[in-house]
Design a protein around this motif. Structure first.
Motif, PDB file in Angstrom:
ATOM      1  N   THR A  32       0.845  -1.204   0.000  1.00 20.51           N
ATOM      2  CA  THR A  32       0.000   0.000   0.000  1.00 20.51           C
ATOM      3  C   THR A  32       0.877   1.251   0.000  1.00 20.51           C
ATOM      4  O   THR A  32       0.521   2.246  -0.619  1.00 20.51           O
ATOM      5  N   ARG A  37       2.593   5.980  -2.892  1.00 18.10           N
ATOM      6  CA  ARG A  37       3.686   6.830  -3.410  1.00 18.10           C
ATOM      7  C   ARG A  37       3.537   7.049  -4.920  1.00 18.10           C
ATOM      8  O   ARG A  37       3.775   8.145  -5.422  1.00 18.10           O
ATOM      9  N   GLU A  58       1.607  10.020   9.442  1.00 18.17           N
ATOM     10  CA  GLU A  58       0.316   9.527   9.947  1.00 18.17           C
ATOM     11  C   GLU A  58      -0.261   8.496   8.975  1.00 18.17           C
ATOM     12  O   GLU A  58       0.133   8.455   7.807  1.00 18.17           O
ATOM     13  N   VAL A  60      -2.932   7.164   6.383  1.00 20.12           N
ATOM     14  CA  VAL A  60      -3.906   7.699   5.451  1.00 20.12           C
ATOM     15  C   VAL A  60      -5.282   7.186   5.915  1.00 20.12           C
ATOM     16  O   VAL A  60      -5.384   6.052   6.380  1.00 20.12           O
ATOM     17  N   GLY A  86       2.212  -3.751   4.299  1.00 17.64           N
ATOM     18  CA  GLY A  86       1.745  -2.410   4.700  1.00 17.64           C
ATOM     19  C   GLY A  86       0.250  -2.338   4.929  1.00 17.64           C
ATOM     20  O   GLY A  86      -0.279  -1.285   5.278  1.00 17.64           O
ATOM     21  N   ARG A  89      -3.045  -2.111   8.774  1.00 14.43           N
ATOM     22  CA  ARG A  89      -2.215  -1.316   9.672  1.00 14.43           C
ATOM     23  C   ARG A  89      -2.960  -0.911  10.929  1.00 14.43           C
ATOM     24  O   ARG A  89      -2.401  -0.231  11.779  1.00 14.43           O
ATOM     25  N   GLN A  93      -8.906  -2.052   9.702  1.00 16.71           N
ATOM     26  CA  GLN A  93      -8.440  -2.547   8.401  1.00 16.71           C
ATOM     27  C   GLN A  93      -8.362  -4.078   8.404  1.00 16.71           C
ATOM     28  O   GLN A  93      -8.698  -4.737   7.420  1.00 16.71           O
ATOM     29  N   ARG A 128      18.067   4.963   5.214  1.00 16.85           N
ATOM     30  CA  ARG A 128      17.302   4.823   3.970  1.00 16.85           C
ATOM     31  C   ARG A 128      17.088   6.167   3.280  1.00 16.85           C
ATOM     32  O   ARG A 128      17.178   6.267   2.065  1.00 16.85           O
ATOM     33  N   ARG A 141       5.964   7.987  12.992  1.00 11.37           N
ATOM     34  CA  ARG A 141       5.598   6.699  12.396  1.00 11.37           C
ATOM     35  C   ARG A 141       5.730   5.560  13.398  1.00 11.37           C
ATOM     36  O   ARG A 141       4.915   4.637  13.428  1.00 11.37           O
TER      37      ARG A 141
HETATM   38  P1  ADP Z   1       7.049   1.754   6.122  1.00 11.65           P
HETATM   39  O1  ADP Z   1       7.498   0.434   5.608  1.00 11.65           O
HETATM   40  O2  ADP Z   1       8.187   2.661   6.420  1.00 11.65           O
HETATM   41  O3  ADP Z   1       6.056   1.643   7.225  1.00 11.65           O
HETATM   42  P2  ADP Z   1       5.160   2.143   3.939  1.00 11.65           P
HETATM   43  O4  ADP Z   1       5.717   2.287   2.581  1.00 11.65           O
HETATM   44  O5  ADP Z   1       4.512   0.848   4.272  1.00 11.65           O
HETATM   45  O6  ADP Z   1       6.325   2.522   4.951  1.00 11.65           O
HETATM   46  O7  ADP Z   1       4.082   3.307   4.199  1.00 11.65           O
HETATM   47  C1  ADP Z   1       4.412   4.674   4.049  1.00 11.65           C
HETATM   48  C2  ADP Z   1       3.228   5.565   4.439  1.00 11.65           C
HETATM   49  O8  ADP Z   1       2.095   5.264   3.605  1.00 11.65           O
HETATM   50  C3  ADP Z   1       2.718   5.367   5.871  1.00 11.65           C
HETATM   51  O9  ADP Z   1       3.441   6.119   6.806  1.00 11.65           O
HETATM   52  C4  ADP Z   1       1.255   5.827   5.730  1.00 11.65           C
HETATM   53  O10 ADP Z   1       1.146   7.230   5.719  1.00 11.65           O
HETATM   54  C5  ADP Z   1       0.873   5.345   4.337  1.00 11.65           C
HETATM   55  N1  ADP Z   1       0.230   3.999   4.374  1.00 11.65           N
HETATM   56  C6  ADP Z   1       0.720   2.860   3.811  1.00 11.65           C
HETATM   57  N2  ADP Z   1      -0.108   1.822   4.039  1.00 11.65           N
HETATM   58  C7  ADP Z   1      -1.154   2.310   4.762  1.00 11.65           C
HETATM   59  C8  ADP Z   1      -2.326   1.741   5.325  1.00 11.65           C
HETATM   60  N3  ADP Z   1      -2.608   0.426   5.205  1.00 11.65           N
HETATM   61  N4  ADP Z   1      -3.175   2.554   6.018  1.00 11.65           N
HETATM   62  C9  ADP Z   1      -2.919   3.852   6.148  1.00 11.65           C
HETATM   63  N5  ADP Z   1      -1.830   4.451   5.664  1.00 11.65           N
HETATM   64  C10 ADP Z   1      -0.942   3.707   4.969  1.00 11.65           C
END
Ligand code: ADP
Length: 184
Positions: A32, A37, A58, A60, A86, A89, A93, A128, A141
């Protein structure tokens, strides 16, 4: 058929491991974070809405994410299985996903929890250097992870769906453990 969920704190190496394993198992790697991104980079409606939350570290809002995951898991290429990275979370969900997978008749195999110590996490994230890897955002985070995502460990453990892998090891050692688990 492989259907796995990857759980773990930011910086645990979920993305790296999930990508490797998805390639080996020949199933789509559904991240996700990657999808969001791309949406931000493309400047789509979803991207515009998601950007502010992601930059702040935060989550989403669920209404955006739930639509996204439902649509993704309804595409043709998931017939062979999938690796979720991801998502979920938070508990809402996870509950949504459970119902969705029932409906789609796509039972998951299990949830892999990548266990990593705090000190290792922060060091890896700072290294990173992604846009949201600035120190203050990292701390948000981690806090969001503790409050909203970590409860999923018990959620899945109570359902006997959780397997833990020691994520403090080298990338190669973690991957060897994962492969052993999946091939069993
Ligand atoms: P990481 O591996 O560093 O946690 P991710 O690439 O999985 O980073 O996620 C980056 C950002 O994308 C999160 O900080 C959040 O804002 C958003 N995000 C990703 N997946 C979700 C989700 N399932 N619910 C809400 N926000 C999400």
């Amino acid at each position: 058929m492989t259907r796995l969920i990857f759980l773990g704190p930011p910086g645990a190496g979920k993305g790296t491991q999930a990508a490797l394993l998805a390639k080996d198992c020949e199933v789509p790697h559904i991240s996700t974070g990657d999808i969001l991104r791309s949406a931000v980079a493309a400047g789509s409606e979803l991207g515009k809405k998601a950007d502010q939350y992601m930059s702040a570290g935060e989550l989403v809002p669920d209404d955006l994410i739930l639509d996204l995951i439902q649509e993704r898991l309804s595409q043709d290429d998931v017939e062979k299985g999938w690796l979720l990275d991801g998502f979920p979370r938070n508990v809402p969900q996870a509950e949504f996903l459970q119902k969705l997978l029932d409906q789609l008749e796509q039972p998951m195999d299990f949830v892999v929890n990548l266990d990593v110590e705090d000190a290792v996490i922060v060091a890896r994230l700072l290294q990173r250097g992604r846009k949201d890897d600035e120190e203050s955002v990292i701390l948000t985070r981690l806090e969001v992870y503790r409050q909203q995502t970590e409860p999923l460990i018990d959620f899945y453990r109570n359902r006997q769906q959780l397997v833990s892998v020691d994520g403090n090891q080298t990338l190669e050692a973690v991957y060897a453990d994962l492969k052993r688990l999946v091939m069993e």
